[in-house]
Motif scaffolding. Structure first.
Motif, PDB file in Angstrom:
ATOM      1  N   GLY A  68       0.785  -1.226   0.000  1.00 40.68           N
ATOM      2  CA  GLY A  68       0.000   0.000   0.000  1.00 40.68           C
ATOM      3  C   GLY A  68       0.816   1.274   0.000  1.00 40.68           C
ATOM      4  N   LEU A  69       2.138   1.153   0.069  1.00 40.11           N
ATOM      5  CA  LEU A  69       2.989   2.341   0.152  1.00 40.11           C
ATOM      6  C   LEU A  69       2.822   3.244  -1.061  1.00 40.11           C
ATOM      7  CD1 LEU A  69       5.128   3.761   1.876  1.00 40.11           C
ATOM      8  CD2 LEU A  69       6.874   2.408   0.717  1.00 40.11           C
ATOM      9  N   VAL A  70       2.672   2.659  -2.244  1.00 43.18           N
ATOM     10  CA  VAL A  70       2.424   3.449  -3.467  1.00 43.18           C
ATOM     11  C   VAL A  70       1.157   2.909  -4.131  1.00 43.18           C
ATOM     12  CG1 VAL A  70       4.763   4.266  -3.914  1.00 43.18           C
ATOM     13  CG2 VAL A  70       4.097   1.999  -4.696  1.00 43.18           C
ATOM     14  N   ARG A  71       0.106   2.770  -3.344  1.00 43.73           N
ATOM     15  CA  ARG A  71      -1.148   2.196  -3.832  1.00 43.73           C
ATOM     16  C   ARG A  71      -1.686   2.973  -5.028  1.00 43.73           C
ATOM     17  NH1 ARG A  71      -6.752   2.353  -1.784  1.00 43.73           N
ATOM     18  NH2 ARG A  71      -6.083   3.945  -0.296  1.00 43.73           N
ATOM     19  N   GLY A  72      -2.038   2.260  -6.061  1.00 37.95           N
ATOM     20  CA  GLY A  72      -2.581   2.879  -7.263  1.00 37.95           C
ATOM     21  C   GLY A  72      -1.545   3.274  -8.289  1.00 37.95           C
ATOM     22  N   ALA A  73      -0.247   3.020  -8.002  1.00 32.56           N
ATOM     23  CA  ALA A  73       0.812   3.449  -8.918  1.00 32.56           C
ATOM     24  C   ALA A  73       0.766   2.719 -10.248  1.00 32.56           C
ATOM     25  CB  ALA A  73       2.182   3.258  -8.268  1.00 32.56           C
ATOM     26  N   ASP A  75      -2.085  20.088  -7.369  1.00 32.49           N
ATOM     27  CA  ASP A  75      -1.701  19.127  -6.330  1.00 32.49           C
ATOM     28  C   ASP A  75      -0.186  18.958  -6.225  1.00 32.49           C
ATOM     29  OD1 ASP A  75      -4.290  18.654  -5.593  1.00 32.49           O
ATOM     30  OD2 ASP A  75      -4.547  16.884  -6.861  1.00 32.49           O
ATOM     31  N   HIS A  76       0.570  19.587  -7.127  1.00 37.61           N
ATOM     32  CA  HIS A  76       2.038  19.570  -6.997  1.00 37.61           C
ATOM     33  C   HIS A  76       2.479  20.124  -5.649  1.00 37.61           C
ATOM     34  CE1 HIS A  76       6.272  20.374  -7.677  1.00 37.61           C
ATOM     35  NE2 HIS A  76       6.073  21.667  -7.539  1.00 37.61           N
ATOM     36  N   ALA A  77       1.632  20.940  -5.042  1.00 34.87           N
ATOM     37  CA  ALA A  77       1.966  21.528  -3.739  1.00 34.87           C
ATOM     38  C   ALA A  77       2.172  20.474  -2.667  1.00 34.87           C
ATOM     39  CB  ALA A  77       0.864  22.504  -3.306  1.00 34.87           C
ATOM     40  N   ILE A  78       1.819  19.219  -2.955  1.00 32.77           N
ATOM     41  CA  ILE A  78       1.991  18.149  -1.979  1.00 32.77           C
ATOM     42  C   ILE A  78       3.459  17.970  -1.593  1.00 32.77           C
ATOM     43  CG2 ILE A  78       2.286  16.235  -3.632  1.00 32.77           C
ATOM     44  CD1 ILE A  78       0.421  14.576  -1.854  1.00 32.77           C
ATOM     45  N   ILE A  79       4.370  18.303  -2.498  1.00 35.99           N
ATOM     46  CA  ILE A  79       5.794  18.155  -2.183  1.00 35.99           C
ATOM     47  C   ILE A  79       6.228  19.171  -1.122  1.00 35.99           C
ATOM     48  CG2 ILE A  79       6.662  19.712  -3.988  1.00 35.99           C
ATOM     49  CD1 ILE A  79       8.979  17.740  -4.409  1.00 35.99           C
ATOM     50  N   GLU A  80       5.512  20.279  -1.031  1.00 33.39           N
ATOM     51  CA  GLU A  80       5.843  21.259   0.004  1.00 33.39           C
ATOM     52  C   GLU A  80       5.625  20.668   1.398  1.00 33.39           C
ATOM     53  OE1 GLU A  80       7.293  23.975  -0.517  1.00 33.39           O
ATOM     54  OE2 GLU A  80       7.000  24.295  -2.671  1.00 33.39           O
ATOM     55  N   LEU A  92       5.453  12.294 -10.305  1.00 32.77           N
ATOM     56  CA  LEU A  92       6.810  12.570  -9.848  1.00 32.77           C
ATOM     57  C   LEU A  92       6.928  14.077  -9.671  1.00 32.77           C
ATOM     58  CD1 LEU A  92       9.754  11.363  -9.419  1.00 32.77           C
ATOM     59  CD2 LEU A  92      10.213  12.246 -11.699  1.00 32.77           C
ATOM     60  N   ASP A  93       7.047  14.518  -8.449  1.00 35.85           N
ATOM     61  CA  ASP A  93       7.171  15.942  -8.149  1.00 35.85           C
ATOM     62  C   ASP A  93       8.613  16.264  -7.812  1.00 35.85           C
ATOM     63  OD1 ASP A  93       4.346  17.048  -8.145  1.00 35.85           O
ATOM     64  OD2 ASP A  93       4.102  15.360  -6.780  1.00 35.85           O
ATOM     65  N   ALA A  96      12.904  14.861  -4.987  1.00 34.74           N
ATOM     66  CA  ALA A  96      11.964  14.259  -5.938  1.00 34.74           C
ATOM     67  C   ALA A  96      11.110  13.251  -5.193  1.00 34.74           C
ATOM     68  CB  ALA A  96      12.706  13.582  -7.088  1.00 34.74           C
ATOM     69  N   THR A  97       9.793  13.380  -5.296  1.00 29.77           N
ATOM     70  CA  THR A  97       8.875  12.481  -4.599  1.00 29.77           C
ATOM     71  C   THR A  97       7.987  11.746  -5.589  1.00 29.77           C
ATOM     72  OG1 THR A  97       7.107  14.126  -4.340  1.00 29.77           O
ATOM     73  CG2 THR A  97       8.808  14.051  -2.626  1.00 29.77           C
ATOM     74  N   VAL A  98       7.506  10.592  -5.172  1.00 31.28           N
ATOM     75  CA  VAL A  98       6.547   9.812  -5.950  1.00 31.28           C
ATOM     76  C   VAL A  98       5.273   9.682  -5.127  1.00 31.28           C
ATOM     77  CG1 VAL A  98       6.051   7.582  -7.026  1.00 31.28           C
ATOM     78  CG2 VAL A  98       8.363   8.521  -7.122  1.00 31.28           C
ATOM     79  N   SER A  99       4.137   9.975  -5.741  1.00 30.02           N
ATOM     80  CA  SER A  99       2.852   9.846  -5.055  1.00 30.02           C
ATOM     81  C   SER A  99       1.810   9.383  -6.060  1.00 30.02           C
ATOM     82  CB  SER A  99       2.420  11.184  -4.436  1.00 30.02           C
ATOM     83  OG  SER A  99       2.239  12.169  -5.450  1.00 30.02           O
ATOM     84  N   THR A 100       0.649   9.022  -5.556  1.00 34.67           N
ATOM     85  CA  THR A 100      -0.473   8.648  -6.405  1.00 34.67           C
ATOM     86  C   THR A 100      -1.717   9.326  -5.844  1.00 34.67           C
ATOM     87  OG1 THR A 100      -1.336   6.723  -5.215  1.00 34.67           O
ATOM     88  CG2 THR A 100       0.625   6.361  -6.585  1.00 34.67           C
ATOM     89  N   PRO A 101      -2.836   9.301  -6.581  1.00 35.13           N
ATOM     90  CA  PRO A 101      -4.070   9.852  -6.011  1.00 35.13           C
ATOM     91  C   PRO A 101      -4.525   9.126  -4.751  1.00 35.13           C
ATOM     92  CG  PRO A 101      -4.259   9.681  -8.396  1.00 35.13           C
ATOM     93  CD  PRO A 101      -2.987   8.975  -8.013  1.00 35.13           C
ATOM     94  N   LEU A 102      -4.001   7.921  -4.508  1.00 37.31           N
ATOM     95  CA  LEU A 102      -4.415   7.118  -3.364  1.00 37.31           C
ATOM     96  C   LEU A 102      -3.351   7.005  -2.283  1.00 37.31           C
ATOM     97  CD1 LEU A 102      -6.045   4.155  -5.346  1.00 37.31           C
ATOM     98  CD2 LEU A 102      -7.200   6.156  -4.364  1.00 37.31           C
ATOM     99  N   ALA A 103      -2.134   7.458  -2.549  1.00 33.56           N
ATOM    100  CA  ALA A 103      -1.033   7.254  -1.608  1.00 33.56           C
ATOM    101  C   ALA A 103      -0.253   8.539  -1.404  1.00 33.56           C
ATOM    102  CB  ALA A 103      -0.100   6.149  -2.109  1.00 33.56           C
ATOM    103  N   ALA A 104       0.166   8.762  -0.168  1.00 35.52           N
ATOM    104  CA  ALA A 104       0.976   9.939   0.168  1.00 35.52           C
ATOM    105  C   ALA A 104       2.377   9.800  -0.427  1.00 35.52           C
ATOM    106  CB  ALA A 104       1.047  10.099   1.681  1.00 35.52           C
ATOM    107  N   PRO A 105       3.108  10.904  -0.561  1.00 32.04           N
ATOM    108  CA  PRO A 105       4.420  10.867  -1.235  1.00 32.04           C
ATOM    109  C   PRO A 105       5.479  10.112  -0.439  1.00 32.04           C
ATOM    110  CG  PRO A 105       3.565  13.114  -1.071  1.00 32.04           C
ATOM    111  CD  PRO A 105       2.719  12.270  -0.188  1.00 32.04           C
ATOM    112  N   VAL A 106       6.384   9.488  -1.181  1.00 27.88           N
ATOM    113  CA  VAL A 106       7.635   8.965  -0.640  1.00 27.88           C
ATOM    114  C   VAL A 106       8.769   9.628  -1.416  1.00 27.88           C
ATOM    115  CG1 VAL A 106       6.753   6.768   0.199  1.00 27.88           C
ATOM    116  CG2 VAL A 106       7.479   6.971  -2.188  1.00 27.88           C
ATOM    117  N   ILE A 107       9.951   9.645  -0.840  1.00 30.71           N
ATOM    118  CA  ILE A 107      11.079  10.349  -1.453  1.00 30.71           C
ATOM    119  C   ILE A 107      11.866   9.374  -2.316  1.00 30.71           C
ATOM    120  CG2 ILE A 107      13.179  11.674  -1.038  1.00 30.71           C
ATOM    121  CD1 ILE A 107      11.949  12.583   1.602  1.00 30.71           C
ATOM    122  N   ALA A 108      11.845   9.616  -3.627  1.00 31.57           N
ATOM    123  CA  ALA A 108      12.581   8.763  -4.556  1.00 31.57           C
ATOM    124  C   ALA A 108      14.035   9.180  -4.670  1.00 31.57           C
ATOM    125  CB  ALA A 108      11.927   8.794  -5.932  1.00 31.57           C
ATOM    126  N   ALA A 109      14.328  10.460  -4.451  1.00 27.32           N
ATOM    127  CA  ALA A 109      15.707  10.943  -4.558  1.00 27.32           C
ATOM    128  C   ALA A 109      15.815  12.279  -3.834  1.00 27.32           C
ATOM    129  CB  ALA A 109      16.130  11.099  -6.020  1.00 27.32           C
TER     130      ALA A 109
END
Length: 459
Positions: A126-131, A352-357, A137-138, A169-182
């Motif tokens: 579920g960490l990147v649910r819906g990916a 929704d790019h503001a999610i990285i903030e 990628l923000d 750089a973060t990865v998120s989906t409409p169903l999952a909160a961001p995680v840091i890819a780099a």
């Protein structure tokens, strides 16, 4: 609420720990292979690099528990922590380890962050649910303010604040909160887009291996509105959605949009008109085809959509001096995108790019509250370890409950990590006695059971 009695206090219990949530979190880290990855990749030379497989997880554990400086790592050495964890190290030892890093060693930590995130997505589906359907990628940067003259690389950035610059750089989906890819720490005086195209390539590769097999859209603000960024996204097969700078070409394009093309959107204080079946709003959206970067050679021209949102000015008098009165009544915000979504969907998705903030705020409210060393490469390593700690905390939240899956890391820390416990020995194993009536007991127990299980949790 008032204190019920007269109290005295003594620090004398060898069996208490202040962060019992570290037990399931570090079990999760071990099951995802953190120590094995450190053994495989980190090659810091000399005594500073000895036992890296112990020191790196210790630094990560301290950050998960709330440490934001090297001296704060002492919180791993109180009470019964020696019973809960083996091979702890003093803050001075951990600081020496960090100062032994070169840029190449920091890149080794980057490799660990990428592979650990991929392993966590397998361990916690579920960490990147819906990916598999849609992901984002923000990319953004921020200045981490520093003080004094001893910080290598510190300088004055775009916001006129002295510090170091972190590109995230973060990865998120409409169903999952961001995680840091780099994440990469840079000199404070660097321009925002420097090196962004390389980070995009690395982060996109991580996202794909982490399960983002469907549509991916790269989002960024106007600081990243340049050909190299868009070209990097296109090379990876991703769409782009970048805030356009209001240069002469963009202003000219906006002036060509006919008045009847503007569509009202649901916005603060908007009203739904039943008769016309549309929103009556101070915010409106329109789009027009646009070709960017025409000053470059023809092969570098990029043609896509310019989606423009305009909002009525509350005080038109503040717009004096604007060209041809175009910006007198409205404020305009343009997005350059090749997204296949409809105009309104693409415009809303870009906002929704503001999610990285929020991710950046969480980092600054946690491990990146400071750049704790005077050595630039040590601070660079610290930033990558902060990303690893962030992803572990996010994975723990996903395992615990739907609420914690999207909660801020500070909330996860308060509810699930910073739980006091007393360690006791029972039937030749250690038992954690936690507070009775802890409000988040079911979530903590769910996390503990899932982290202790050798099997991945079902989606």
């Amino acid at each position: 609420m008032r204190v019920s009695h007269n109290f005295s206090a003594e620090f004398d219990d060898d069996n208490l720990i202040a962060a019992a949530g570290l037990v399931p979190v570090m079990l999760l880290a071990e099951s995802a292979g953190l120590s094995d990855l450190v053994e495989e990749f980190v090659t810091v030379a000399g005594s500073a690099g000895a036992n890296a497989a112990v020191k790196v997880p210790a630094l990560v554990a301290g950050m998960v528990a709330g440490a934001d400086s090297i001296s704060d790592m002492d919180l791993l050495r109180h009470g019964g922590m020696g019973r809960a964890f083996t091979a702890r190290r003093a803050p001075t030892t951990l600081g020496t380890h960090l100062r032994g890093y070169t840029f190449g060693h920091v890149r080794q930590l980057d490799a660990i962050n990428s592979r650990l995130l991929i392993a966590l997505t397998a361990r916690v589906p579920g960490l990147v649910r819906g990916a598999e359907g849609m992901a984002y990628l923000d990319i953004d940067d921020t200045i981490r303010q520093t003080h004094g003259y001893a910080k290598q690389g510190a300088g004055y950035g775009y916001n006129k604040v002295k510090g170091l610059n972190a590109l995230v750089a973060t990865v998120s989906t409409p169903l999952a909160a961001p995680v840091i890819a780099a994440i990469r720490l840079r000199k404070g005086s660097v321009k925002s887009p420097r090196g962004a195209h390389r980070m995009i390539a690395e982060a996109m590769a991580t996202a794909r291996k982490a399960g983002a097999g469907g549509q991916i859209t790269g989002r960024a603000d106007s600081a990243f509105y340049q050909h190299d960024v868009i070209a990097a996204l296109r090379r990876t097969g991703a769409y782009f959605s970048i805030t356009a700078r209001m240069d002469a070409g963009v202003v000219a394009a906006i002036s060509q949009i006919p008045e009847e093309a503007w569509v009202g959107i649901k916005y603060p204080e908007s009203i739904w008109d039943e008769a016309e079946q549309r929103w009556i709003s101070d915010a409106e959206v329109a789009e027009i085809p646009y070709t960017a970067f025409t000053s470059r050679k023809k092969a570098d021209h990029v043609t896509a959509r310019l989606i423009v949102r305009r909002v009525k000015r509350l005080n038109p008098a503040t717009a004096t001096g604007e060209q041809d009165g175009l910006f007198t009544a409205y404020r305009y915000h343009a997005v350059f995108t090749d997204s296949p979504l409809s105009m309104l969907e693409a415009e809303a998705a870009h906002r929704d790019h503001a999610i990285i903030e929020q991710v950046i705020a969480d980092l600054k409210n946690g491990p990146l509250a400071h750049c704790p060393s005077g050595v630039f490469t040590a601070n660079s390593a610290w930033a990558v370890l902060a990303a690893i700690a962030f992803n572990l905390t996010r994975a723990a939240g996903v395992l615990a409950s739907k609420f914690h899956a999207r909660a801020r890391t500070a909330t996860i820390r308060a509810h699930l990590i910073a739980v006091p416990a007393r360690i006791a020995n029972r039937a030749r194993s250690w038992l954690l006695h936690l507070p009775r009536n802890w409000p988040w007991q079911p979530d903590w127990e769910t996390l503990f059971d899932a982290a202790s299980s050798p099997r991945p949790r079902a989606a």
